[in-house]
Structures are given as structure tokens and as C-alpha cells.
Write an enzyme that holds these catalytic residues in place. Sequence first.
Site, PDB file in Angstrom:
ATOM      1  N   HIS A   2       1.036  -1.339   0.065  1.00 48.41           N
ATOM      2  CA  HIS A   2      -0.143   0.011  -0.295  1.00 48.41           C
ATOM      3  C   HIS A   2       0.753   1.079   0.243  1.00 48.41           C
ATOM      4  O   HIS A   2       1.874   1.232   0.751  1.00 48.41           O
ATOM      5  CB  HIS A   2      -0.740   0.010   1.182  1.00 48.41           C
ATOM      6  CG  HIS A   2      -2.007   0.967   1.167  1.00 48.41           C
ATOM      7  ND1 HIS A   2      -1.791   2.449   1.281  1.00 48.41           N
ATOM      8  CD2 HIS A   2      -3.339   0.777   1.086  1.00 48.41           C
ATOM      9  CE1 HIS A   2      -3.065   2.902   1.109  1.00 48.41           C
ATOM     10  NE2 HIS A   2      -3.913   1.831   1.235  1.00 48.41           N
ATOM     11  N   ARG A  47      -6.649  10.254  -0.067  1.00 51.51           N
ATOM     12  CA  ARG A  47      -6.598  10.736  -1.423  1.00 51.51           C
ATOM     13  C   ARG A  47      -7.718  10.887  -2.142  1.00 51.51           C
ATOM     14  O   ARG A  47      -7.910  11.476  -2.949  1.00 51.51           O
ATOM     15  CB  ARG A  47      -5.440   9.724  -2.095  1.00 51.51           C
ATOM     16  CG  ARG A  47      -3.936   9.964  -1.740  1.00 51.51           C
ATOM     17  CD  ARG A  47      -3.135   8.990  -2.449  1.00 51.51           C
ATOM     18  NE  ARG A  47      -3.206   7.744  -1.494  1.00 51.51           N
ATOM     19  CZ  ARG A  47      -3.337   6.521  -2.226  1.00 51.51           C
ATOM     20  NH1 ARG A  47      -3.145   6.476  -3.441  1.00 51.51           N
ATOM     21  NH2 ARG A  47      -3.420   5.358  -1.358  1.00 51.51           N
TER      22      ARG A  47
END
Length: 633
Positions: free
Chosen positions: A252, A272
Site C-alpha cells: 500500500h 487521497r
Amino acid sequence: MDIERHEYDVVVIGAGGAGLRAAIEARQQGKRTAIVCKSLFGKAHTVMAEGGAAAAMGNVNPADNWMVHFRDTMRGGKFLNNWRMAELHAKEAADRVWELEAWGALFDRTKDGKISQRNFGGHEYPRLAHVGDRTGLELIRTLQQRVVALQQEDQELHGDAEAYIKVFAECTITRLLKQGPEPEAPISGAFGYWRETGRLVCFDAPAVVLATGGIGKSYTVTSNSWEYTGDGHALALLAGAKLINMEFIQFHPTGMVWPPSVRGILVTESVRGDRGVLRNSEGKRFMFDYIPEVFKDKYATSEEEADRWYDDQAGNRRPPELLPRDEVARAINSEVKAGRGSPHGGVFLSVVGRLSPAEIVRRLPSMHHQFKELADVDITKEAMEVGPTCHYIMGGVEVDADTGASSVPGLFAAGEVSGGMHGSNRLGGNSLSDLLVFGRRAGAGAAAYLDGLAARPVISAETLQDAEQEAVAPLSRAGGENPYEVHHELQRTMNELVGIIRKAEEMREALEAVGKLKERAAGTGAPGGRIYNPGWHLALDLRNMLLVSECVARAALLREESRGGHTRDDYPAMSAEWRRKLLRCALTPGGEVAIEEAVQPSMRDDLIALFDRAELSKYVTADELADYDALVK
Ligand code: FAD
């Protein structure tokens, strides 16, 4: 020795989303079901999931549907996915989310009262049904509530709440039992121990569903917690099943990098998805420099267009911060290596000035809390320092897409322990929906298997004795090596030599190291007796972590290309020839890991016709493209 015995129709190993959904299904189909989990009931990785469950409900953007979700999933997995699984997942995820709501889940809502959906990397439309950034908690709460509701029903019907579904928490399974040693011999049960008392326990059952999650604890920097030691992967291998896609590990892009004690803890992608941007030490929003050729037409090339996209998705392309995870993780890795990293070896992720402080706290409550408590950083005022962390394994037990059946009769798998669905890279949010879709299917698969069974396979005294001896062996080696030493060495080896960017010579070195660690693990001991002895537990887990690590390193060495969660420094490009190939791990009769190449079946015509030629040509061989041309002519 005194061994506790229980008899069930189905034993589900694991009480995360996949295990609970499988158990609910098996019980709903009238099977006596045990749920066995090595952690506390409710403490599984699923509970840590933050961002949401991906399902093409079309609540926020009506243009979304299963076909777009299918395309996104295949694209994210770089076309290596088991397309039948991707199809079932895309078609059934929405029903599974609605079902959760019917069972009491309280999702965040849109202004007009529908289940809200958020943006995530690689998903064309807002698609993740969520509850703030604590979606996994709500998912587990709801499934547990459903288990309790079924138990209440059983109390009324049979006068015994646990007549048809019972939870055995803090109970670790160390071996699957079979009627014979051959790979095709059927499952007869599972063997393990109670973590607290050390008492041994045997479950007699013709069907076992593995739902044990992933393998992250073989790496130093990981978002995974202590129970992710690859148990299900190893149990399946030892029982004669096959593992596929083991070379594909998702790093990740955003784990915490500071302070050292929390390195690896996840920073959700929702940051994000909710306007967060990545910058290097020069303040540059660097992701624009890392849009790969295959995604060029789908991602914005200027900050202005990227920012406009949040409010107008039809008229603009997506911000490159929302590229699939493998792309973002590699980009961060490159920035740090080029000397443009943050003070503690990551990059900066910030929502400051992009959402109001109140909105940040409302939309990202766990992240706000996590950074304040663990790093003394107020994310409403300061940027977060983030870097890649080992998060998810795409590889796992090779299963039949429709039923979750492995090649061993009576053995099923669902969730992170199974392989195929996500190809070479999983899209965020696709795991929670995977658990629900394939958990249900594996529970139904196990029930159907039982219905067709003429007689229950039996557990022989010899099988039981072998399992018992194996489980207690570390206790008889009280003067043996400390298992924690071997574990640390393994984590360091995998992190440094089979990490995000791989090289042939480093993987060979890793394999040699794993071979030596296997020898050392066989001599590890655990002083202190059986009662709550974590050293003993780790000594047993080591067998699993070492087996799985060997599969990862061997498959990674063989795959001479870069694709999704497998990046080779020496073979940086994706190869159309390799897309058709699956690397299938099995154990030889002598217990060695052996890998064979298998060819991925061609995608069904109606599914391949969902893609356009220009896109397919980036992934498939010339022969496959010719077939496509003939099809759409
Ligand atoms: P788990 O939920 O991990 O459950 C595994 C179970 O198996 C546990 O009960 C464990 O005790 C048990 N077990 C293991 N070994 C044994 C054994 N030997 N004997 C008995 N029991 C055993 N995915 C998304 O889709 N969306 C997200 O927003 C998201 N966020 C995430 C955030 C974090 C921090 C992490 C770590 C993962 C996230 N993921 C997300 C991924 C997703 O949460 C996992 O892939 C998923 O929850 C795995 O579910 P599972 O049911 O397969 O396994």
C-alpha cells in the site's frame, strides 16, 4: 493426551468478513457450523478496513454499473484476474451491500438518503460504500449481529442458541485433517489448540472453509497485525491444495513512517479519495510524472484538471494520486530513492487547505485520531509522512470461482486467503466486497458438497497422533532457539530481498536464507509450558510464514516481467506472454515447494467484448487480439 473433540458439518477457520459470511450461509442452509478464530471474536483484519466496500450501486454517479466495475477490476489486476471471479464480484457486490443494510448496517448517506459512495484509486466512479473511515468495523458488527440473530432463532427452535452455529475464539488451527495422505483424499476435520490453556482440540467435519486472511507478518513493514501469518495458505498447501499468484503482494503506498514504533500502520486511501495530495521534499505534486502509458488517457495531466475532477467527473480526468496502488507505491519509492523524500524516509500526504478542518475530522475521524495519538501530528494543520507498507496478498488458494472449492475435496477458501480474483493487483475497496460475495459462495459451496456426500470421512488415530505431536513439538525443545529471532530474520529477509522492487540475485539470496531459517525454525523451542505461551504459538506460526515466504520468493524469481504487485528491476516491462501464465505452487510428497506453469483460460466472448481494442492491445498477445478482432467484426 487429552484432546477435546467436537463434531460439525462445516468448520469455518477465520472470523473476518469472509469467514462470518461463509458461516452465516452454511447455517442458513441448515448445516451445523463452527467458526474458529485465533484472535478474539471481532478482532480480524476486516475490522481494521477503513475506506469502504466497492459495489457498483450507481448511487452517486448513475453511470456506474457492474460492467464498469468489472473493467476497472480487470484493468487494476492487469488482466491477470480470474475473470469469472471478477464477473461474479462485479455483479453481486451491490446485492451483498444491500443485504448488509437489511441486516442493520448503517452506511453514510447521500443528500437524498441513498448509501453514499466514495472515490478510490482505479475505480472510474465513486463506488465505495462506507461508514466514515471505519467501514470494516460496521461490516463486522453487522455480520456478528446476524450470527447472534441466527443463534436467537436456534434458541427458540431447538432450545440451544449454539445448536447450529458456535464460535470458538482464541483457538488456533495448526493442521487440516484428511481421510488419507493423497492430495485427492477428502477433508475429515481440523486440529488446533486453545491459546489460553494450550489444550488441544479436534473438529470432526467433512467440510472446512479457510478464511484466514493474509501473510503480512512475514515482512517488517506491514499494515497487518499479529494474526496474519499465512496460516490458511500453509494449511491448504500441506493438505494438498494449490496456491496461485503468490508473487503478487500489494505494498500500500501510504503507511505511517514515523515514529518507528508505528511504521507500516495504514493511512487510508480515502485521504487521497477525499482530495489529499502527495508532495515530495521540494513541494512538487510528483504523481503527474508517474502516469504509465497504459493509463495515460484516463488521468489528468495538470493540477487544475485534477482538482476540477472532484466536482466534475464527467468533464475531467482523475488525479494521478488515484492511480492503482502499485503505481503510487512505486512512484513514492522512486522519489525517496532520488533523495526527494521526507525527513523520515517517506513523502508528504496532505489534506490541509483542501478540506476545511471540520470536514477533515468528519470525513477522516480515524486518521485524525491516529496521527494525533501516535505521531503528535494534527492533520488539519500539517502534512502526514507516508511510505509503502506490505498490505495485502493477491495470491492464495486456487479455487473454483462459483463455489470456492479447492482441489482437495471438502476444502473451500474465501477472502484474502484465496487467489485469482484480484489478478496482479487489488483495487482498494474490492476486498470487503470480495469477502461478502465469495464468503457467501464458499458457505453455499460447502453446504452443497455436504449434500452430495455419501459418508462422512473419518479421522484415524494415526492422523490425530501426528497432528498432536506436531503441535506440541516446540514445547519439548525448551532449550531450542528463540522463535522471535528467526521471525525477525525472516521479516528482514523478505522486506529487503523480496520487497517492492525485486532483483534475481536478491531473490536467490532470499531463498537461500529461507532454507536456512527453515532448519533453524525446526529447532526453535518455547520454555514455559502450555498456558498462554506466545513463544510456542510463534514457533508454530513460523512453519506457515516460512512456507508462504518460500512460495512468494520462488514465484517472484520465476516471473520474468513486471506486473501489478510484482516489480522486477531486471525485467521492468509487462509481457503479453506472461499474462496468460499462472504460477501454481504445490508441495511434493517430500514436502518441498514445487511450481508449475498453468495457462489462464481465455475470457468469455461477452466479457472480452466489454473492452475496446486499443486498451486490450496493451495487455494481450497478438493471437488474442486476432480472436478479439474476429469476435467484434
Ligand atoms: P480477516 O478479516 O483478517 O480474518 C482472518 C481471520 O482468520 C481472523 O479471525 C483470524 O483470527 C483467523 N485466523 C487466522 N489464522 C488462523 C488459524 N490458524 N486458526 C484459526 N483462526 C485463524 N479492504 C477493503 O476492501 N477496503 C478497505 O477500506 C480496506 N482497508 C484496510 C485497512 C487495513 C488497516 C488493512 C490491514 C486492510 C484493509 N483492507 C481493506 C483489506 C481487507 O480488510 C482485508 O483484505 C480483509 O479484511 C480480509 O478479510 P478476511 O475475512 O479474508 O480475513
